[in-house]
Design a protein around this motif. Structure first.
Motif, mmCIF file in Angstrom:
data_model
loop_
_atom_site.group_PDB
_atom_site.id
_atom_site.type_symbol
_atom_site.label_atom_id
_atom_site.label_comp_id
_atom_site.label_asym_id
_atom_site.label_seq_id
_atom_site.Cartn_x
_atom_site.Cartn_y
_atom_site.Cartn_z
ATOM 1 N N ARG A 58 -0.081 -4.212 -4.878
ATOM 2 C CA ARG A 58 -1.213 -5.068 -4.477
ATOM 3 C C ARG A 58 -0.949 -5.703 -3.117
ATOM 4 O O ARG A 58 -1.841 -5.815 -2.285
ATOM 5 N N ASN A 61 -1.367 -3.063 -0.509
ATOM 6 C CA ASN A 61 -2.784 -2.765 -0.327
ATOM 7 C C ASN A 61 -3.486 -3.853 0.469
ATOM 8 O O ASN A 61 -4.386 -3.572 1.262
ATOM 9 N N MET A 65 -4.447 -0.828 3.717
ATOM 10 C CA MET A 65 -5.079 0.011 2.726
ATOM 11 C C MET A 65 -5.027 1.476 3.180
ATOM 12 O O MET A 65 -5.580 1.822 4.216
ATOM 13 N N ARG A 70 -3.650 3.423 -2.456
ATOM 14 C CA ARG A 70 -4.735 3.362 -3.447
ATOM 15 C C ARG A 70 -4.424 4.264 -4.647
ATOM 16 O O ARG A 70 -4.595 3.860 -5.802
ATOM 17 N N HIS A 71 -3.931 5.470 -4.401
ATOM 18 C CA HIS A 71 -3.581 6.383 -5.500
ATOM 19 C C HIS A 71 -2.407 5.850 -6.306
ATOM 20 O O HIS A 71 -2.393 5.944 -7.539
ATOM 21 N N GLN A 73 -1.624 2.726 -6.667
ATOM 22 C CA GLN A 73 -2.130 1.595 -7.444
ATOM 23 C C GLN A 73 -2.815 2.092 -8.715
ATOM 24 O O GLN A 73 -2.592 1.544 -9.805
ATOM 25 N N ASN A 74 -3.626 3.126 -8.598
ATOM 26 C CA ASN A 74 -4.283 3.697 -9.781
ATOM 27 C C ASN A 74 -3.256 4.247 -10.770
ATOM 28 O O ASN A 74 -3.397 4.089 -11.988
#
Length: 87
Positions: A58, A61, A65, A70-71, A73-74
């Motif tokens: 986080r 990010n 970003m 992002r990937h 984090q998912n």
């Protein structure tokens, strides 16, 4: 950072963009900090500390970003969901 975020000129090793004279030193520091946070998130994943991994990613990010962040984090969120279902 290979390109100036303002004019997109190449500024690989320069502290100031040759075209628009933007100082990119602070931006490089932010990017480096985001990279460190991403590395710490990966280490936390390896240690199966998904809460800490989530905190680090986080932070990364919020600083920079990128699609990779992002990937990741998912992926961390999916790991957390799966680990909470195992309980």
């Amino acid at each position: 950072m290979e390109r100036c975020p303002v004019c997109r000129a190449r500024c690989r090793d320069a502290d100031v963009c040759r075209r628009c004279r933007t100082d990119v030193v602070a931006l490089r520091r932010i990017a480096a900090h985001a990279d460190r946070q991403t590395c710490l998130a990966v280490r936390a994943i390896a240690a199966e500390d998904y809460q800490r991994a989530r905190q680090h990613i986080r932070q990364a990010n919020s600083l920079q970003m990128t699609p990779f962040v992002r990937h990741l984090q998912n992926f961390i969120e999916e790991l957390q969901r799966n680990s909470s279902q195992d309980i």
